[in-house]
Write a protein that holds these residues in place. Sequence first.
Motif, PDB file in Angstrom:
ATOM      1  N   GLY A 230       0.810  -1.208   0.000  1.00 15.04           N
ATOM      2  CA  GLY A 230       0.000   0.000   0.000  1.00 15.04           C
ATOM      3  C   GLY A 230       0.841   1.254   0.000  1.00 15.04           C
ATOM      4  O   GLY A 230       2.080   1.218   0.070  1.00 15.04           O
ATOM      5  N   SER A 231       0.180   2.403  -0.082  1.00 17.00           N
ATOM      6  CA  SER A 231       0.897   3.680  -0.091  1.00 17.00           C
ATOM      7  C   SER A 231       1.616   3.956   1.223  1.00 17.00           C
ATOM      8  O   SER A 231       2.521   4.786   1.273  1.00 17.00           O
ATOM      9  CB  SER A 231      -0.097   4.820  -0.377  1.00 17.00           C
ATOM     10  N   CYS A 232       1.234   3.235   2.283  1.00 18.15           N
ATOM     11  CA  CYS A 232       1.888   3.390   3.586  1.00 18.15           C
ATOM     12  C   CYS A 232       3.203   2.623   3.664  1.00 18.15           C
ATOM     13  O   CYS A 232       3.954   2.769   4.628  1.00 18.15           O
ATOM     14  CB  CYS A 232       0.952   2.920   4.698  1.00 18.15           C
ATOM     15  N   GLY A 233       3.483   1.787   2.662  1.00 20.34           N
ATOM     16  CA  GLY A 233       4.703   0.991   2.676  1.00 20.34           C
ATOM     17  C   GLY A 233       4.549  -0.377   3.300  1.00 20.34           C
ATOM     18  O   GLY A 233       5.516  -1.142   3.345  1.00 20.34           O
ATOM     19  N   ARG A 234       3.360  -0.717   3.763  1.00 16.91           N
ATOM     20  CA  ARG A 234       3.104  -2.022   4.359  1.00 16.91           C
ATOM     21  C   ARG A 234       2.259  -2.871   3.412  1.00 16.91           C
ATOM     22  O   ARG A 234       1.669  -2.361   2.462  1.00 16.91           O
ATOM     23  CB  ARG A 234       2.391  -1.866   5.706  1.00 16.91           C
ATOM     24  N   GLU A 235       2.201  -4.185   3.707  1.00 18.90           N
ATOM     25  CA  GLU A 235       1.344  -5.058   2.912  1.00 18.90           C
ATOM     26  C   GLU A 235      -0.115  -4.652   3.068  1.00 18.90           C
ATOM     27  O   GLU A 235      -0.515  -4.088   4.083  1.00 18.90           O
ATOM     28  CB  GLU A 235       1.524  -6.515   3.352  1.00 18.90           C
ATOM     29  N   LEU A 236      -0.897  -4.937   2.045  1.00 20.99           N
ATOM     30  CA  LEU A 236      -2.299  -4.543   2.064  1.00 20.99           C
ATOM     31  C   LEU A 236      -3.018  -5.143   3.267  1.00 20.99           C
ATOM     32  O   LEU A 236      -2.823  -6.311   3.604  1.00 20.99           O
ATOM     33  CB  LEU A 236      -2.996  -5.003   0.786  1.00 20.99           C
ATOM     34  N   CYS A 237      -3.853  -4.340   3.909  1.00 18.12           N
ATOM     35  CA  CYS A 237      -4.608  -4.817   5.076  1.00 18.12           C
ATOM     36  C   CYS A 237      -5.493  -6.000   4.705  1.00 18.12           C
ATOM     37  O   CYS A 237      -5.611  -6.967   5.453  1.00 18.12           O
ATOM     38  CB  CYS A 237      -5.461  -3.685   5.640  1.00 18.12           C
ATOM     39  N   CYS A 238      -6.134  -5.920   3.529  1.00 22.37           N
ATOM     40  CA  CYS A 238      -7.089  -6.960   3.151  1.00 22.37           C
ATOM     41  C   CYS A 238      -6.422  -8.298   2.930  1.00 22.37           C
ATOM     42  O   CYS A 238      -7.049  -9.349   3.088  1.00 22.37           O
ATOM     43  CB  CYS A 238      -7.853  -6.536   1.902  1.00 22.37           C
ATOM     44  N   SER A 239      -5.152  -8.302   2.533  1.00 20.53           N
ATOM     45  CA  SER A 239      -4.467  -9.566   2.268  1.00 20.53           C
ATOM     46  C   SER A 239      -3.659 -10.057   3.457  1.00 20.53           C
ATOM     47  O   SER A 239      -2.974 -11.076   3.352  1.00 20.53           O
ATOM     48  CB  SER A 239      -3.534  -9.416   1.051  1.00 20.53           C
ATOM     49  N   THR A 240      -3.724  -9.358   4.582  1.00 21.05           N
ATOM     50  CA  THR A 240      -2.964  -9.787   5.756  1.00 21.05           C
ATOM     51  C   THR A 240      -3.862 -10.104   6.958  1.00 21.05           C
ATOM     52  O   THR A 240      -3.772 -11.192   7.519  1.00 21.05           O
ATOM     53  CB  THR A 240      -1.935  -8.718   6.164  1.00 21.05           C
ATOM     54  N   PHE A 241      -4.746  -9.165   7.347  1.00 22.64           N
ATOM     55  CA  PHE A 241      -5.475  -9.415   8.591  1.00 22.64           C
ATOM     56  C   PHE A 241      -6.963  -9.096   8.531  1.00 22.64           C
ATOM     57  O   PHE A 241      -7.701  -9.512   9.421  1.00 22.64           O
ATOM     58  CB  PHE A 241      -4.869  -8.607   9.745  1.00 22.64           C
ATOM     59  N   LEU A 242      -7.442  -8.378   7.520  1.00 20.33           N
ATOM     60  CA  LEU A 242      -8.863  -8.037   7.487  1.00 20.33           C
ATOM     61  C   LEU A 242      -9.692  -9.263   7.134  1.00 20.33           C
ATOM     62  O   LEU A 242      -9.509  -9.840   6.057  1.00 20.33           O
ATOM     63  CB  LEU A 242      -9.127  -6.932   6.464  1.00 20.33           C
ATOM     64  N   PRO A 243     -10.620  -9.679   7.985  1.00 19.26           N
ATOM     65  CA  PRO A 243     -11.435 -10.862   7.663  1.00 19.26           C
ATOM     66  C   PRO A 243     -12.506 -10.576   6.629  1.00 19.26           C
ATOM     67  O   PRO A 243     -12.908 -11.447   5.881  1.00 19.26           O
ATOM     68  CB  PRO A 243     -12.051 -11.239   9.013  1.00 19.26           C
ATOM     69  N   ARG A 244     -12.995  -9.334   6.575  1.00 19.35           N
ATOM     70  CA  ARG A 244     -14.048  -8.983   5.627  1.00 19.35           C
ATOM     71  C   ARG A 244     -13.971  -7.486   5.357  1.00 19.35           C
ATOM     72  O   ARG A 244     -13.346  -6.730   6.099  1.00 19.35           O
ATOM     73  CB  ARG A 244     -15.426  -9.359   6.158  1.00 19.35           C
ATOM     74  N   PHE A 245     -14.643  -7.068   4.284  1.00 21.73           N
ATOM     75  CA  PHE A 245     -14.616  -5.668   3.895  1.00 21.73           C
ATOM     76  C   PHE A 245     -15.742  -4.904   4.585  1.00 21.73           C
ATOM     77  O   PHE A 245     -16.891  -5.340   4.588  1.00 21.73           O
ATOM     78  CB  PHE A 245     -14.775  -5.533   2.377  1.00 21.73           C
TER      79      PHE A 245
END
Length: 346
Positions: A230-245
């Motif tokens: 992501g633009s923050c320099g970290r891996e995308l939240c959705c592909s790491t820890f978000l269970p749902r949108f």
Amino acid sequence: MSDERNPSAAGLPPDDAPPPPSGESASGAAGASVTSEVTSAGGRPASAGPTTEAATGSGKAAAPSGGREVPVVPVVGIRLRPGGRVFAAHAGNGTAATPLRVGMRVIVQADRGTELGIVTTAPVERPTRGRLARVVRVADERDGERAAAEDRRAADALMVAREAAAALKLPVKMFHADVHGGGRATLYFASDARVDFRDLVRELGTKLRLRVEMRQVGVRDEAKMVGGIGSCGRELCCSTFLPRFAPVSIKAAKVQNIALTPSKVSGQCGRLKCCLVYEEANYVEAAKDLPRMGKRVETPDGIGRVGDLDVLRGRVRVMFPDAPPKVYTAGEIKPAALPPGSRNDS
């Protein structure tokens, strides 16, 4: 945070949620799907694996519910793919010699056969209704080699699918493929329009010698499955820890005083960033004690108008007509009285 009204204790989903099929999408919700009836390489139709039986406890039972006792079983959280949703599974009796730990790779018996999964939550004894997938055993080296071979076949299948879709001039974007045991393959694609891909399924079934299933997903699910930075320099939240949108609106960006430019508020999927809702409630709560932009306020140095807000620090920049702007805390200012003859202070 635990809640007695929330059945998904310890990060587990509700036990009445059905186990996902093999090749689930990253969000657990896929679009239209079509399965080919092409026979497998062995000449026989590829069939789904056996269904799991209802999980039974080891003699324990919860309080009767509606006249029936609810069995208490060890339940563990399992994720089949990186970024995939976590689903509840019966920890099983065959793993008693090796206690399940977070991060351990296990073999899970789901509706469509066995799958290699990763333990995401430790086993928890809880009442269980309905049918659960079951952890058969701890994965060994041969299971890892088999999974690696399936990943290589999936990469080849994805390449063949992209070439076939281009040859048929279908407006689709093939971005992921899964190959499972039993001669099955699941191909994921994104498209802005409704696509008739029956010819593509038949052609892929012939070329791959697999029972092919196509699943259309949205742009958010695509980003979740593909992953990225992501633009923050970290891996995308959705592909790491978000269970749902979660639903995201442009109001979340306005509340946090974020510039409403696409590069600032849009994620890799082209939609509003999921992280916009993380601190929205904090900003809304903190802004309750601050005046709105453009309002007339009374300060120790006179009357001016609010020009800028630092919501988290509780500071207000006030603009004066005949003096440079100054910064005050929320306690140093108060709403100014309306000038004579005016209807409002805007």
